[in-house]
Design a protein around this motif. Sequence first.
Motif, PDB file in Angstrom:
ATOM      1  N   SER A  14       0.824  -1.204   0.000  1.00 46.32           N
ATOM      2  CA  SER A  14       0.000   0.000   0.000  1.00 46.32           C
ATOM      3  C   SER A  14       0.860   1.257   0.000  1.00 46.32           C
ATOM      4  CB  SER A  14      -0.903  -0.002   1.230  1.00 46.32           C
ATOM      5  OG  SER A  14      -0.104   0.141   2.401  1.00 46.32           O
ATOM      6  N   THR A  15       0.181   2.399   0.050  1.00 49.46           N
ATOM      7  CA  THR A  15       0.871   3.682   0.083  1.00 49.46           C
ATOM      8  C   THR A  15       1.771   3.796   1.305  1.00 49.46           C
ATOM      9  OG1 THR A  15      -1.038   4.703  -1.005  1.00 49.46           O
ATOM     10  CG2 THR A  15       0.550   6.186   0.029  1.00 49.46           C
ATOM     11  N   SER A  16       1.247   3.430   2.473  1.00 51.84           N
ATOM     12  CA  SER A  16       2.049   3.536   3.687  1.00 51.84           C
ATOM     13  C   SER A  16       3.284   2.645   3.609  1.00 51.84           C
ATOM     14  CB  SER A  16       1.208   3.172   4.917  1.00 51.84           C
ATOM     15  OG  SER A  16       0.745   1.843   4.836  1.00 51.84           O
ATOM     16  N   GLU A  17       3.160   1.511   2.931  1.00 49.00           N
ATOM     17  CA  GLU A  17       4.290   0.588   2.837  1.00 49.00           C
ATOM     18  C   GLU A  17       5.366   1.077   1.869  1.00 49.00           C
ATOM     19  OE1 GLU A  17       1.661  -3.321   4.084  1.00 49.00           O
ATOM     20  OE2 GLU A  17       1.725  -2.635   2.013  1.00 49.00           O
ATOM     21  N   VAL A  18       4.955   1.720   0.771  1.00 50.31           N
ATOM     22  CA  VAL A  18       5.973   2.259  -0.134  1.00 50.31           C
ATOM     23  C   VAL A  18       6.694   3.434   0.521  1.00 50.31           C
ATOM     24  CG1 VAL A  18       4.539   3.920  -1.405  1.00 50.31           C
ATOM     25  CG2 VAL A  18       6.488   2.856  -2.524  1.00 50.31           C
ATOM     26  N   LEU A  19       6.006   4.192   1.360  1.00 50.04           N
ATOM     27  CA  LEU A  19       6.661   5.289   2.079  1.00 50.04           C
ATOM     28  C   LEU A  19       7.693   4.747   3.069  1.00 50.04           C
ATOM     29  CD1 LEU A  19       3.609   7.652   2.736  1.00 50.04           C
ATOM     30  CD2 LEU A  19       5.453   7.980   1.076  1.00 50.04           C
ATOM     31  N   ASP A  20       7.332   3.653   3.753  1.00 51.95           N
ATOM     32  CA  ASP A  20       8.301   3.017   4.655  1.00 51.95           C
ATOM     33  C   ASP A  20       9.498   2.485   3.879  1.00 51.95           C
ATOM     34  OD1 ASP A  20       6.754   3.545   6.846  1.00 51.95           O
ATOM     35  OD2 ASP A  20       5.884   1.537   6.993  1.00 51.95           O
ATOM     36  N   TRP A  21       9.218   1.884   2.730  1.00 47.64           N
ATOM     37  CA  TRP A  21      10.288   1.314   1.900  1.00 47.64           C
ATOM     38  C   TRP A  21      11.248   2.407   1.438  1.00 47.64           C
ATOM     39  CZ3 TRP A  21      10.401   0.351  -3.881  1.00 47.64           C
ATOM     40  CH2 TRP A  21      11.433  -0.525  -4.239  1.00 47.64           C
ATOM     41  N   LEU A  22      10.699   3.509   0.960  1.00 48.26           N
ATOM     42  CA  LEU A  22      11.548   4.616   0.518  1.00 48.26           C
ATOM     43  C   LEU A  22      12.365   5.185   1.670  1.00 48.26           C
ATOM     44  CD1 LEU A  22       9.032   6.406  -1.863  1.00 48.26           C
ATOM     45  CD2 LEU A  22      11.207   5.377  -2.540  1.00 48.26           C
ATOM     46  N   LYS A  23      11.783   5.229   2.852  1.00 47.44           N
ATOM     47  CA  LYS A  23      12.524   5.706   4.026  1.00 47.44           C
ATOM     48  C   LYS A  23      13.731   4.812   4.292  1.00 47.44           C
ATOM     49  CE  LYS A  23      11.869   6.945   8.899  1.00 47.44           C
ATOM     50  NZ  LYS A  23      10.878   7.028  10.008  1.00 47.44           N
ATOM     51  N   LEU A  24      13.544   3.506   4.145  1.00 50.41           N
ATOM     52  CA  LEU A  24      14.650   2.569   4.339  1.00 50.41           C
ATOM     53  C   LEU A  24      15.712   2.719   3.254  1.00 50.41           C
ATOM     54  CD1 LEU A  24      12.794  -0.713   5.394  1.00 50.41           C
ATOM     55  CD2 LEU A  24      14.272   0.712   6.815  1.00 50.41           C
ATOM     56  N   LEU A  25      15.252   2.900   2.012  1.00 50.07           N
ATOM     57  CA  LEU A  25      16.208   3.078   0.908  1.00 50.07           C
ATOM     58  C   LEU A  25      17.069   4.323   1.137  1.00 50.07           C
ATOM     59  CD1 LEU A  25      14.002   2.280  -2.247  1.00 50.07           C
ATOM     60  CD2 LEU A  25      15.439   0.727  -0.905  1.00 50.07           C
ATOM     61  N   LEU A  26      16.452   5.372   1.633  1.00 52.65           N
ATOM     62  CA  LEU A  26      17.202   6.597   1.913  1.00 52.65           C
ATOM     63  C   LEU A  26      18.150   6.395   3.094  1.00 52.65           C
ATOM     64  CD1 LEU A  26      14.327   9.215   1.478  1.00 52.65           C
ATOM     65  CD2 LEU A  26      16.286   8.882  -0.047  1.00 52.65           C
ATOM     66  N   ALA A  27      17.678   5.681   4.119  1.00 52.91           N
ATOM     67  CA  ALA A  27      18.522   5.433   5.288  1.00 52.91           C
ATOM     68  C   ALA A  27      19.742   4.589   4.930  1.00 52.91           C
ATOM     69  CB  ALA A  27      17.709   4.740   6.380  1.00 52.91           C
ATOM     70  N   GLU A  28      19.557   3.656   3.982  1.00 53.19           N
ATOM     71  CA  GLU A  28      20.660   2.793   3.542  1.00 53.19           C
ATOM     72  C   GLU A  28      21.474   3.429   2.424  1.00 53.19           C
ATOM     73  OE1 GLU A  28      21.599  -0.102   4.840  1.00 53.19           O
ATOM     74  OE2 GLU A  28      20.047   0.023   6.386  1.00 53.19           O
ATOM     75  N   ASP A  29      21.078   4.645   2.022  1.00 53.59           N
ATOM     76  CA  ASP A  29      21.786   5.394   0.968  1.00 53.59           C
ATOM     77  C   ASP A  29      21.913   4.569  -0.313  1.00 53.59           C
ATOM     78  OD1 ASP A  29      22.977   7.644  -0.085  1.00 53.59           O
ATOM     79  OD2 ASP A  29      25.002   7.050   0.529  1.00 53.59           O
ATOM     80  N   MET A  30      20.829   3.931  -0.704  1.00 52.18           N
ATOM     81  CA  MET A  30      20.845   3.087  -1.892  1.00 52.18           C
ATOM     82  C   MET A  30      20.716   3.932  -3.155  1.00 52.18           C
ATOM     83  SD  MET A  30      18.896  -0.464  -1.082  1.00 52.18           S
ATOM     84  CE  MET A  30      19.599  -1.635   0.078  1.00 52.18           C
ATOM     85  N   SER A  31      21.318   3.456  -4.203  1.00 49.93           N
ATOM     86  CA  SER A  31      21.264   4.115  -5.507  1.00 49.93           C
ATOM     87  C   SER A  31      20.267   3.379  -6.394  1.00 49.93           C
ATOM     88  CB  SER A  31      22.645   4.099  -6.156  1.00 49.93           C
ATOM     89  OG  SER A  31      23.008   2.764  -6.483  1.00 49.93           O
TER      90      SER A  31
END
Length: 280
Positions: A222-239
């Motif tokens: 869902s929307t809330s889950e993609v927001l959590d996922w993006l937060k993790l991607l940013l925290a892990e500094d993923m490209s």
Amino acid sequence: MRFESTKDYVATEDLAIAVNAAVALERPLLVKGEPGTGKTELAKQVAASLGLPMIEWNIKSTTRAQQGLYEYDAVSRLRDSQLGDERVHDVANYIKKGKLWQAFEAEEKVVLLIDEVDKADIEFPNDLLQELDKMEFHVYETGETIRAKNRPVVIITSNNEKELPDAFLRRCFFHYIKFPDMDTMREIVEVHHPGIKEQLLTTALTQFYEIREQAGLKKKPSTSEVLDWLKLLLAEDMSPEDLQRDGATALPKLHGALLKNEQDVHLFERLAFLARREGR
């Protein structure tokens, strides 16, 4: 009093129209949609946008409609009578006001959220018909009638787990929150993760929508889950390159934020296995 998008919430035009129509008609707004599409948050943002206090009634499978009005504690009154407590002479001391009572007696207009109405028994909505329609109810123990001082803005959410009675639906203004398209999702992401790099966002959202459209998926993220996922991607500094998948890695990176049951994890593992076998 008009509702529009706020700095913390992106409301599509049709959603804003639905909210304002319900306010104008003084009808409860029934909001349906997938879990995680912002139905509960909508009520909070409507209250913030209109500058109104909010009263929240979270419905559970054991919730009864009467609890929204009031509850009479006969057991405590009996105990106090045995102990000779003076409070026993006033029955009002043993009445606990429910969320509807609180909304009705408020000195100013409030937003009343009845959250996840479909969790309760099928008779629950019918048991509230008259109270929501007439904005009053009778307290049998005291003989008084409680009438709304100011008609509250009522927002009712449902995850569509069960059908609601026709008589209840007739009294509501209905809106279904569609799952956001890519452009709307970008606006939502900008609210929660401002300044995210365009290439990373495009790659992540493309992959997210591919996952949602995967045949056989039991629970779509869902929307809330993609927001959590993006937060993790940013925290892990993923490209963007880190997110690329091939036959050997069909599961998305940090997939625990998106896939919430073992069946869906196994689905992507099987896809990876089939891709590897076809590549031989």
